[in-house]
Design an enzyme around this catalytic site. Structure first.
Site, PDB file in Angstrom:
ATOM      1  N   ARG A 115      58.881  69.620  70.435  1.00  0.00           N
ATOM      2  CA  ARG A 115      57.989  70.577  69.525  1.00  0.00           C
ATOM      3  C   ARG A 115      56.151  69.991  69.324  1.00  0.00           C
ATOM      4  NH1 ARG A 115      61.050  70.999  63.893  1.00  0.00           N
ATOM      5  NH2 ARG A 115      62.560  71.721  64.767  1.00  0.00           N
TER       6      ARG A 115
ATOM      7  N   HIS B 165      63.938  81.212  70.444  1.00  0.00           N
ATOM      8  CA  HIS B 165      63.048  80.334  69.110  1.00  0.00           C
ATOM      9  C   HIS B 165      63.822  80.289  68.278  1.00  0.00           C
ATOM     10  CE1 HIS B 165      60.860  76.400  69.100  1.00  0.00           C
ATOM     11  NE2 HIS B 165      60.001  77.292  67.369  1.00  0.00           N
TER      12      HIS B 165
ATOM     13  N   TYR C 276      50.414  93.760  60.979  1.00  0.00           N
ATOM     14  CA  TYR C 276      48.919  94.345  61.031  1.00  0.00           C
ATOM     15  C   TYR C 276      48.323  94.169  62.336  1.00  0.00           C
ATOM     16  CZ  TYR C 276      49.561  95.247  56.307  1.00  0.00           C
ATOM     17  OH  TYR C 276      50.248  95.225  55.069  1.00  0.00           O
TER      18      TYR C 276
END
Length: 755
Positions: A40, A86, A130
């Site tokens: 991570r 993931h 968007y």
């Protein structure tokens, strides 16, 4: 049947393990910690990526989001990543994607974003529904070779797909783009660098594996930050940080040329680059707050005139402001100078976290690239062998085309017949049988033999490359040189942005040095309203000045804007304010209690400039007092400083500046008794009750003052005459400190005050 199930089912209590709680907890926490570190937070030194970043690029490659292709919605990419590779939150994946697209966060962005991906002001990106994205050329270079057997692949979390364990590309992403992350018990912080400089250093290391860090730093000047700026630490500091892999470097904003202001002879400073990871919006708020708080009185205004380029305009208070003083003050008081951390804590090839210096990082990265080169060569060698095997079969087919066609037309099982008659293997026979009729026209012996000869030559070169480390080094240098042309300093993307320029630490400029010296008259009313009028007004005419109804003058002193004003309260606490921070004299001013935290039951007994004297005479209503150094009374906080300790019902009565030549003290009580004694009999203290100045049977101390014995004691005459009277012979009142005293000379004021 029920009994059978009961007999064969495992007993759930058999799975219970009896173990100490602390050891069980520590083992599980260690597993969690290692997962955080390796999967991570820390980047892999070979490609400089964390798992989420690597999976993002791999998913975008699978969606064919090449630089030459169109954009796709980020929501599509995020869905692909969390669905296949993931299994974490969509927001965390999108945040990682946004950072890869920000040109002010990454020196060489890996994602080409279309839409609102945040800005240097600190505004966040638009929602992923968007925005759109595709890969950049840098990302393509970083993933080059994935289809050439260069790296290993591993199953995804659900076993349905495969993903690369590492990216094989030659682009030095770890140092070029940097990394930051906080794991459990460790962190990493690597600033971005110039790719061309890293390539030059890597080529030096290929030629000389024993090259020192100092030799590598002849090519790698230091961090090359996406936001530009200046690195102002010296070569020794930079070298020490890169040698150990730990350290910090000072980064400053870049000021453009001084521009002319709107007034005659005026000027203004323009900031064109700000330090890395500093938000422009917060930086401007920080500077504006300094102006509001009057902590930077030489600065008049700050304006943000930025568009795509940074342009922050700083307007000085006057044209006489020293430019370097203003810059040094801004460096010390704002984030125009910051420190970036260098902590090269990365995962090596065995996924072990280690802190490495510059040389070790480059050496390990080169070792990975040599491994990729050999893997690519072996993969290509296998492809050549496969093709040459088929070419051998095609040549046999060409030479015996009519017979092969006859076998196919007449035999029920043509494959074994062909294999037996022409000594073909299974792959060759299968390839001939799978040929389309249109392919027969291309079976020309010369072309087939020409292709086979070319492949044999390539194969020989590959074998030599695999077996010769010297050839591998030569090939690596050639590949790096080609990459250098793409990211060289002459290119728009590769040109260095951050200047390495040693500079001394910013000077600590005293506030007084930044205040323009102007005369002011500080006025405090009876009700505690304070203001500062420009110029030195006639103190005698201030009684008729502008006050609120029912309010009158309490104190007025001449001062300078560079002075600090001392306020003494009857509870023994002293407060300090800069004269430049006092409200102007056009209105009634402001209540003093808004500027400092004065107790509600405390009253101001004195107001004087700090520069008026080096020592003060302080005395309480109980007749006790001492000499107070002014420096011990000055306070930088709103709460002030408790200097005179008082018993219940005792108040601070008198605060007088002591003249440089004063050698005696005169004290008068409410009982109108006067004593005079040497000032040497008083202790000099920073805090306390003091000693007894005069004893009283009833009442207490009314006033005290210091004077020069040879000049006598003077006081103002009554009425409006403005005359003073001086008593030269004070022998009758000269007694030991603490005496009761005697009645003052004739004409002494009836209010028992010296002034």
């Amino acid at each position: 049947m029920s009994d059978t199930i009961t007999d064969t089912a495992p007993d759930p209590f058999d799975a219970i393990v009896d173990a100490p709680f602390d050891s069980a907890l520590s083992e599980r926490y260690l597993v969690y910690a290692m997962s955080t570190i390796t999967a991570r937070s820390l980047p892999d030194l070979r490609d400089g990526l964390k798992p989420v970043q690597r999976r993002l690029l791999w998913a975008m490659r699978g969606l064919k989001l090449d630089p030459a292709q169109g954009y796709k919605k980020c929501a599509r990419v995020v869905g692909e990543v969390i669905g296949k590779y993931h299994p974490h939150g969509d927001q965390s994946v999108y945040d990682a994607m946004v950072r890869l697209a920000q040109s002010f966060a990454l020196r060489y962005p890996l994602v080409d974003g279309q839409g609102n991906f945040g800005n240097i002001d600190g505004d966040g990106a638009a929602a992923f529904r968007y925005t759109e994205a595709r890969l950049t050329r840098v990302a393509v270079d970083l993933m080059a070779g994935l289809d050439e057997g260069t790296v290993a692949f591993k199953p995804t979390y659900n076993g349905e797909e495969h993903e690369p364990e590492i990216m094989p590309g030659l682009f030095p992403n770890l140092l070029a783009n940097g990394a930051s992350g906080i794991a459990v018990g460790m962190a990493t912080s690597i600033p971005p660098h110039n790719a061309a400089e890293l390539i030059d250093a890597a080529m030096l290391l290929i030629d000389n594996a024993d090259a020192s860090t100092a030799e590598l730093l002849e090519h790698v000047q230091g961090p090359d930050l996406p936001t530009g700026g200046l690195i102002v630490d010296g070569p020794e500091t930079i070298a020490a940080a890169y040698e150990s892999g730990r350290g910090s470097l000072r980064v400053r904003a870049r000021f453009g040329e001084v521009e002319k202001g709107s007034g005659t002879g005026s000027w203004q400073l323009v900031i064109t680059e700000i330090p890395y990871q500093v938000q422009k919006g917060k930086l401007i708020e920080q500077i504006a707050q300094l102006i509001v708080d009057k902590k930077l009185p030489i600065l008049e205004d700050v304006r943000d005139e930025s568009d795509e380029e940074i342009r922050i305009v700083l307007v000085p208070k006057s044209r006489n402001v020293d430019q370097q003083v203003l810059m040094d003050s801004l460096y010390r008081l704002t984030d125009l100078e910051t420190r970036i951390s260098l902590n090269m804590n990365v995962l090596d090839a065995t996924h072990t976290p280690r802190v490495m210096g510059l040389k070790e990082v480059l050496a390990n990265w080169l070792a990975h690239q040599f491994e990729v080169l050999v893997n690519r060569s072996r993969h290509r060698l296998g492809k050549i062998d496969d093709r040459m095997e088929l070419l051998g079969g095609y040549i046999i087919a060409f030479l015996n085309l009519d017979r092969i066609i006859e076998i196919i037309r007449t035999e029920d099982e043509p494959k074994p017949v062909m294999m037996a008659e022409f000594e073909l293997n299974d792959r060759q026979a299968e390839a001939i049988l799978n040929m389309r009729l249109r392919s027969l026209r291309r079976l020309e012996e010369m072309e087939l033999r020409s292709e086979r000869d070319a492949l044999e030559k390539e194969r020989e070169e590959l074998v030599k490359l695999i077996e010769s480390p010297a050839r591998q080094r030569t090939r690596m240098k050639r590949d790096l040189a080609a990459l250098h042309k793409t990211y060289g300093p002459e290119t728009a993307l590769g040109a260095r942005r951050t200047t390495i320029k040693q500079a001394a630490p910013a000077r600590e400029i005293p506030l007084e040095a930044m205040i323009e010296r102007e005369p002011v008259t500080v006025i405090l009313s009876q009700r505690g309203w304070i203001r500062a009028m420009k110029g030195h007004a006639d103190l005698a005419s201030l009684d008729a000045g502008k006050f609120k109804d029912g309010d009158t003058l309490a104190f007025a002193v001449h001062s300078q804007t560079t002075d600090k004003i001392l306020f003494a309260c009857d509870n023994g606490r002293f407060y300090t304010l800069g004269a430049d921070r006092l409200p102007g004299g056009r209105g009634f001013g402001e209540p003093l209690r808004l500027l400092v935290d004065i107790d509600s039951d405390a009253a101001i007994v004195a107001m004087l400039p700090v520069a008026a004297a080096e020592r003060l005479l302080v005395a309480s209503s109980a007749g006790r007092g001492f000499v107070l150094p002014v420096s011990a009374a000055v306070s930088e906080t709103r709460k002030g400083r408790q200097t005179v300790n008082l018993k219940p019902k005792v108040r601070l009565k008198c605060v007088r500046p002591i003249g440089a030549t004063d050698d005696y003290v005169a004290v008068v009580g409410d009982n109108r008794k006067l004593v005079v004694f040497p000032i040497a009999e008083l202790p000099e203290m920073a805090r306390g009750q003091g000693v007894m100045l005069q004893r009283y049977r009833d009442g207490g101390l009314s006033d005290a003052i210091t004077f020069r014995f040879e000049d006598g004691l003077s006081w103002a005459m009554g009425g409006d005459s403005g005359r003073t009277r001086t008593e030269a012979d004070l022998t009758a009142w000269r007694v030991a400190r603490g005496a009761g005293g005697r009645m003052p000379p004739n004409g002494f004021p009836r209010d028992n005050r010296f002034e």
